[in-house]
Scaffold this active site. Sequence first.
Site, PDB file in Angstrom:
ATOM      1  N   ASP B   7      30.849  72.901 -52.578  1.00 39.77           N
ATOM      2  CA  ASP B   7      32.042  72.868 -53.422  1.00 39.77           C
ATOM      3  C   ASP B   7      31.897  71.735 -54.431  1.00 39.77           C
ATOM      4  OD1 ASP B   7      34.726  73.836 -54.055  1.00 39.77           O
ATOM      5  OD2 ASP B   7      35.390  71.863 -53.420  1.00 39.77           O
ATOM      6  N   SER B   8      32.666  71.829 -55.508  1.00 41.40           N
ATOM      7  CA  SER B   8      32.635  70.765 -56.517  1.00 41.40           C
ATOM      8  C   SER B   8      33.257  69.475 -55.972  1.00 41.40           C
ATOM      9  CB  SER B   8      33.375  71.214 -57.773  1.00 41.40           C
ATOM     10  OG  SER B   8      34.691  71.596 -57.442  1.00 41.40           O
ATOM     11  N   CYS B  70      33.522  77.072 -54.047  1.00 38.90           N
ATOM     12  CA  CYS B  70      34.161  76.821 -55.340  1.00 38.90           C
ATOM     13  C   CYS B  70      34.205  78.114 -56.158  1.00 38.90           C
ATOM     14  CB  CYS B  70      33.349  75.758 -56.073  1.00 38.90           C
ATOM     15  SG  CYS B  70      33.905  75.434 -57.736  1.00 38.90           S
ATOM     16  N   GLU B 150      45.837  67.454 -55.603  1.00 41.00           N
ATOM     17  CA  GLU B 150      45.106  66.205 -55.330  1.00 41.00           C
ATOM     18  C   GLU B 150      46.053  65.016 -55.181  1.00 41.00           C
ATOM     19  OE1 GLU B 150      41.940  66.124 -58.197  1.00 41.00           O
ATOM     20  OE2 GLU B 150      40.752  67.486 -56.971  1.00 41.00           O
ATOM     21  N   CYS B 180      41.184  79.357 -56.525  1.00 40.67           N
ATOM     22  CA  CYS B 180      40.727  77.961 -56.537  1.00 40.67           C
ATOM     23  C   CYS B 180      40.948  77.429 -55.131  1.00 40.67           C
ATOM     24  CB  CYS B 180      41.525  77.144 -57.552  1.00 40.67           C
ATOM     25  SG  CYS B 180      41.160  75.375 -57.493  1.00 40.67           S
ATOM     26  N   HIS B 182      41.761  74.733 -54.001  1.00 39.97           N
ATOM     27  CA  HIS B 182      42.916  73.846 -53.810  1.00 39.97           C
ATOM     28  C   HIS B 182      44.195  74.623 -53.494  1.00 39.97           C
ATOM     29  CE1 HIS B 182      40.345  70.905 -55.711  1.00 39.97           C
ATOM     30  NE2 HIS B 182      41.235  69.969 -55.512  1.00 39.97           N
TER      31      HIS B 182
END
Lengths: 247, 247
Positions: B7-8, B70, B150, B180, B182
């Site tokens: 993942d990034s 990702c 985040e 995504c 997240h």
Amino acid sequence: MKVGVFDSGIGGLTVVKSLLEHQLFEEIIYFGDTSRVPYGTKDKNTIIRYAIEAVEFFKNFELDLIIVACNTVSAYALDEMNESASCSVIGVVEAGVLATSNAITNKDDNILIIGTNATINSRAYENGLEKLNFTNLTAKATPLLVPLVEEEIVSGEILNATLKHYFDTIEKPKALILGCTHFPLLSQTLQTYFGKETQLIHSGDAIVEYLQNKFDFYKRFSNPKLKFFASENPEALRATAQKWLYE
Amino acid sequence: MKVGVFDSGIGGLTVVKSLLEHQLFEEIIYFGDTSRVPYGTKDKNTIIRYAIEAVEFFKNFELDLIIVACNTVSAYALDEMNESASCSVIGVVEAGVLATSNAITNKDDNILIIGTNATINSRAYENGLEKLNFTNLTAKATPLLVPLVEEEIVSGEILNATLKHYFDTIEKPKALILGCTHFPLLSQTLQTYFGKETQLIHSGDAIVEYLQNKFDFYKRFSNPKLKFFASENPEALRATAQKWLYE
């Protein structure tokens, strides 16, 4: 004088705008590390490594000065950049501290510093202001303001909710240090939010003030050479420069 | 089987969580490119370059499979990763398309895809769904949702204003693809916003479904070996892993 301006991305263009308005330089070379932006969430070692790579990039040009437009880099990597560069490297934090000190007369007036997580964690502004005997300092990381500006959300409901989230319990400051190059684009909304009594300290104007204190500028350059480089998508950077600097 | 998860940044831990719940693998090696996160605002060439570097990193381990958690990397760099890897590389986009197709029966039911700018610009989900004859697709880049997660803002006024900003004029979808890593952390708020009729498609669950379709898993591993690597600050990644995976 031939100057390099370094930023983690496009935000440093707000500093270039101030440099252009004051016609200080004959040539401006801008480098934005757009492929690795943002720096504000990264750790110290990474920021220093990237900053030294920027110095290496600037060695392709014979510069008289490098201006670090990015607050995060200025806070963490200025000494290391000065060590590896063959010209002087100056940063916006030192300039912002000086500008605040010139704007505020009472040492116990409250000063609010906002910036990325990395800039705020560094305590760079606080350290500088404490040396000048300012005593009433509050620092607040406001990382959400960066993507909001990048999404061109500079007013309205989301921004107001975000300002309330960050500042609801904070006393109105006499000076607000815009400790991130993105934040000047929020000046109007921040001025409205905090009221007319709060003085905004803008990195671009601060660096001009700092330069004029430090150097003699005998000539003005109304039509300086400008070159824009980016580690990714320089076309997008040039398009933003066109928009921010000339429209 | 020994699997690498790329993942990034930290978001891919939501995929690891699904893998752990289903006890599919004997060993999981996670690599987050935390020093260069986020990828979602970067351009295609940069994303491919970074993805190939991740493949190189994984060559230190003898992996049977690499899972790209990702969405942005899955959308742009899967072919290139497969070319340079010595094991199979699978991505969350293909898995998400399959999961959506299994969840939605009518080909003209409306499907909303949300993700980073890069993922949405790639049209990767739309291309996959169009091949399966789905016709009623809307894609919307929602980049602000990433920094909100985040900042651990997963409900409340800012998030609601942001959802309104993005979705006010969009019809309620039958399926919402969380494009995504997240976004699963926003599941509850998104479910409330869109209502019970909207099915959320989660990359982690999708990849488990995809794997179970593709491979035979004869054994379960209730206590797999887990290793976490990051290009910056692996301690922070491990702390988040501890929190997200076990609390």
